[in-house]
Design a protein around this motif. Structure first.
Motif, PDB file in Angstrom:
ATOM      1  N   GLY A   1     -55.255  29.334  79.207  1.00  0.00           N
ATOM      2  CA  GLY A   1     -54.652  28.556  78.181  1.00  0.00           C
ATOM      3  C   GLY A   1     -54.546  29.462  76.670  1.00  0.00           C
ATOM      4  N   LEU A   2     -55.631  30.135  76.600  1.00  0.00           N
ATOM      5  CA  LEU A   2     -55.725  31.236  75.345  1.00  0.00           C
ATOM      6  C   LEU A   2     -54.873  32.329  75.790  1.00  0.00           C
ATOM      7  N   LYS A   3     -54.392  32.890  77.056  1.00  0.00           N
ATOM      8  CA  LYS A   3     -53.552  33.798  77.364  1.00  0.00           C
ATOM      9  C   LYS A   3     -52.124  33.470  77.126  1.00  0.00           C
ATOM     10  N   LYS A   4     -51.843  32.305  77.560  1.00  0.00           N
ATOM     11  CA  LYS A   4     -50.536  31.628  77.412  1.00  0.00           C
ATOM     12  C   LYS A   4     -50.152  31.507  75.960  1.00  0.00           C
ATOM     13  N   LEU A   5     -51.152  31.167  75.242  1.00  0.00           N
ATOM     14  CA  LEU A   5     -51.011  31.183  73.763  1.00  0.00           C
ATOM     15  C   LEU A   5     -50.688  32.435  73.158  1.00  0.00           C
ATOM     16  N   GLY A   6     -51.421  33.190  73.570  1.00  0.00           N
ATOM     17  CA  GLY A   6     -50.971  34.635  73.415  1.00  0.00           C
ATOM     18  C   GLY A   6     -49.582  35.189  73.387  1.00  0.00           C
ATOM     19  N   MET A   7     -49.424  34.869  74.797  1.00  0.00           N
ATOM     20  CA  MET A   7     -47.890  35.285  75.260  1.00  0.00           C
ATOM     21  C   MET A   7     -46.845  34.562  74.489  1.00  0.00           C
ATOM     22  N   ASP A   8     -47.300  33.144  74.197  1.00  0.00           N
ATOM     23  CA  ASP A   8     -46.020  32.289  73.185  1.00  0.00           C
ATOM     24  C   ASP A   8     -45.957  33.076  71.917  1.00  0.00           C
ATOM     25  N   LEU A   9     -47.320  33.580  71.282  1.00  0.00           N
ATOM     26  CA  LEU A   9     -47.317  34.023  69.885  1.00  0.00           C
ATOM     27  C   LEU A   9     -46.440  35.224  69.874  1.00  0.00           C
ATOM     28  N   GLU A  10     -46.517  35.911  70.999  1.00  0.00           N
ATOM     29  CA  GLU A  10     -45.749  37.174  71.065  1.00  0.00           C
ATOM     30  C   GLU A  10     -44.147  36.998  70.769  1.00  0.00           C
TER      31      GLU A  10
ATOM     32  N   GLU B   1     -51.978  27.362  64.391  1.00  0.00           N
ATOM     33  CA  GLU B   1     -53.401  27.340  64.023  1.00  0.00           C
ATOM     34  C   GLU B   1     -53.894  25.663  64.414  1.00  0.00           C
ATOM     35  N   ASN B   2     -53.220  24.716  64.577  1.00  0.00           N
ATOM     36  CA  ASN B   2     -53.772  23.770  65.156  1.00  0.00           C
ATOM     37  C   ASN B   2     -54.371  24.207  66.661  1.00  0.00           C
ATOM     38  N   ARG B   3     -53.714  24.657  67.304  1.00  0.00           N
ATOM     39  CA  ARG B   3     -54.056  25.109  68.873  1.00  0.00           C
ATOM     40  C   ARG B   3     -55.437  25.767  68.762  1.00  0.00           C
ATOM     41  N   LEU B   4     -55.281  26.674  67.943  1.00  0.00           N
ATOM     42  CA  LEU B   4     -56.738  27.565  67.654  1.00  0.00           C
ATOM     43  C   LEU B   4     -57.812  26.601  67.269  1.00  0.00           C
ATOM     44  N   ARG B   5     -57.603  25.698  66.402  1.00  0.00           N
ATOM     45  CA  ARG B   5     -58.513  24.600  65.988  1.00  0.00           C
ATOM     46  C   ARG B   5     -59.114  24.019  67.209  1.00  0.00           C
ATOM     47  N   GLY B   6     -58.114  23.431  68.114  1.00  0.00           N
ATOM     48  CA  GLY B   6     -58.627  22.807  69.348  1.00  0.00           C
ATOM     49  C   GLY B   6     -59.264  23.612  70.146  1.00  0.00           C
ATOM     50  N   TYR B   7     -59.051  24.802  70.292  1.00  0.00           N
ATOM     51  CA  TYR B   7     -59.581  25.765  71.261  1.00  0.00           C
ATOM     52  C   TYR B   7     -61.071  26.086  70.745  1.00  0.00           C
ATOM     53  N   ARG B   8     -61.278  26.039  69.412  1.00  0.00           N
ATOM     54  CA  ARG B   8     -62.696  26.246  68.854  1.00  0.00           C
ATOM     55  C   ARG B   8     -63.405  25.137  69.168  1.00  0.00           C
ATOM     56  N   ALA B   9     -62.770  23.973  69.173  1.00  0.00           N
ATOM     57  CA  ALA B   9     -63.818  22.845  69.469  1.00  0.00           C
ATOM     58  C   ALA B   9     -64.292  22.686  71.109  1.00  0.00           C
ATOM     59  N   VAL B  10     -63.005  22.887  71.847  1.00  0.00           N
ATOM     60  CA  VAL B  10     -63.402  22.941  73.255  1.00  0.00           C
ATOM     61  C   VAL B  10     -64.400  24.038  73.424  1.00  0.00           C
ATOM     62  N   LEU B  11     -64.466  25.217  72.911  1.00  0.00           N
ATOM     63  CA  LEU B  11     -65.396  26.296  73.335  1.00  0.00           C
ATOM     64  C   LEU B  11     -66.940  25.865  72.900  1.00  0.00           C
TER      65      LEU B  11
ATOM     66  N   VAL C   1     -53.750  17.933  70.823  1.00  0.00           N
ATOM     67  CA  VAL C   1     -53.338  18.805  69.919  1.00  0.00           C
ATOM     68  C   VAL C   1     -51.457  18.775  69.975  1.00  0.00           C
ATOM     69  N   PRO C   2     -50.770  18.251  69.032  1.00  0.00           N
ATOM     70  CA  PRO C   2     -48.974  17.792  69.482  1.00  0.00           C
ATOM     71  C   PRO C   2     -48.550  19.243  69.948  1.00  0.00           C
ATOM     72  N   ALA C   3     -47.528  19.100  70.692  1.00  0.00           N
ATOM     73  CA  ALA C   3     -46.746  20.005  71.366  1.00  0.00           C
ATOM     74  C   ALA C   3     -45.812  20.437  70.218  1.00  0.00           C
ATOM     75  N   PRO C   4     -45.102  21.535  70.041  1.00  0.00           N
ATOM     76  CA  PRO C   4     -44.359  22.035  69.051  1.00  0.00           C
ATOM     77  C   PRO C   4     -43.149  21.141  69.147  1.00  0.00           C
TER      78      PRO C   4
ATOM     79  N   ARG D   1     -57.459  36.146  66.288  1.00  0.00           N
ATOM     80  CA  ARG D   1     -58.254  34.990  66.505  1.00  0.00           C
ATOM     81  C   ARG D   1     -58.159  34.666  67.912  1.00  0.00           C
ATOM     82  N   ILE D   2     -56.909  34.631  68.603  1.00  0.00           N
ATOM     83  CA  ILE D   2     -56.727  34.194  70.085  1.00  0.00           C
ATOM     84  C   ILE D   2     -57.750  34.989  70.791  1.00  0.00           C
ATOM     85  N   ASN D   3     -57.816  36.652  70.407  1.00  0.00           N
ATOM     86  CA  ASN D   3     -58.741  37.700  71.416  1.00  0.00           C
ATOM     87  C   ASN D   3     -59.861  37.226  71.100  1.00  0.00           C
ATOM     88  N   ALA D   4     -60.568  36.763  69.742  1.00  0.00           N
ATOM     89  CA  ALA D   4     -62.011  36.515  69.648  1.00  0.00           C
ATOM     90  C   ALA D   4     -62.323  35.279  70.473  1.00  0.00           C
ATOM     91  N   LEU D   5     -61.381  34.191  70.514  1.00  0.00           N
ATOM     92  CA  LEU D   5     -61.724  33.012  71.389  1.00  0.00           C
ATOM     93  C   LEU D   5     -61.601  33.454  72.719  1.00  0.00           C
TER      94      LEU D   5
END
Length: 117
Positions: A44-53, A7-17, A113-116, A69-73
């Motif tokens: 970064g979004l591609k990697k986030l998607g792989m991490d999510l999987e 969630e936090n990572r996606l918030r960060g990507y929305r701000a950057v975009l 955005v802090p790392a896990p 949400r990752i796909n939309a971004l």
């Protein structure tokens, strides 16, 4: 990794975009740094998607929502209006935004955005 991390990572990507979209409306539209920033966001979004999987989240519905949400971004990043012919606007003497590159700085926001844990 937790749902909160994604969630936090996606918030960060929305701000950057949002920042990159604003830069496409001005002189940065033909800037090589903006093109590079878009590429970093897409990767970064591609990697986030792989991490999510690979993540084991408690609810598959949540995982599906995050993936959507990752796909939309990712789609939004790909649609950024960047000129086909790009060059460094600072080198060309056309950059009026300041000493530092705004496009590069926008991507650096993700470092906040802090790392896990």
């Amino acid at each position: 990794m937790s749902v909160e991390f994604f969630e936090n990572r996606l918030r960060g990507y929305r701000a950057v975009l949002g920042a990159l979209e604003a830069l496409t409306k001005e002189i940065c539209v033909s800037c090589i740094s903006l093109e590079g920033a878009r590429t970093k966001v897409e990767k970064g979004l591609k990697k986030l998607g792989m991490d999510l999987e690979a993540a084991s989240l408690p609810c598959e519905k949540t995982k599906g929502d995050l993936k959507a949400r990752i796909n939309a971004l990712s789609k939004a990043a790909g649609e950024l209006g960047i000129a086909e012919d790009c060059c460094c606007q600072k080198t060309a003497g056309a950059c009026k935004l300041g000493a530092e590159c705004f496009a590069t700085g926008a991507v650096d926001l993700l470092k906040l955005v802090p790392a896990p844990e």
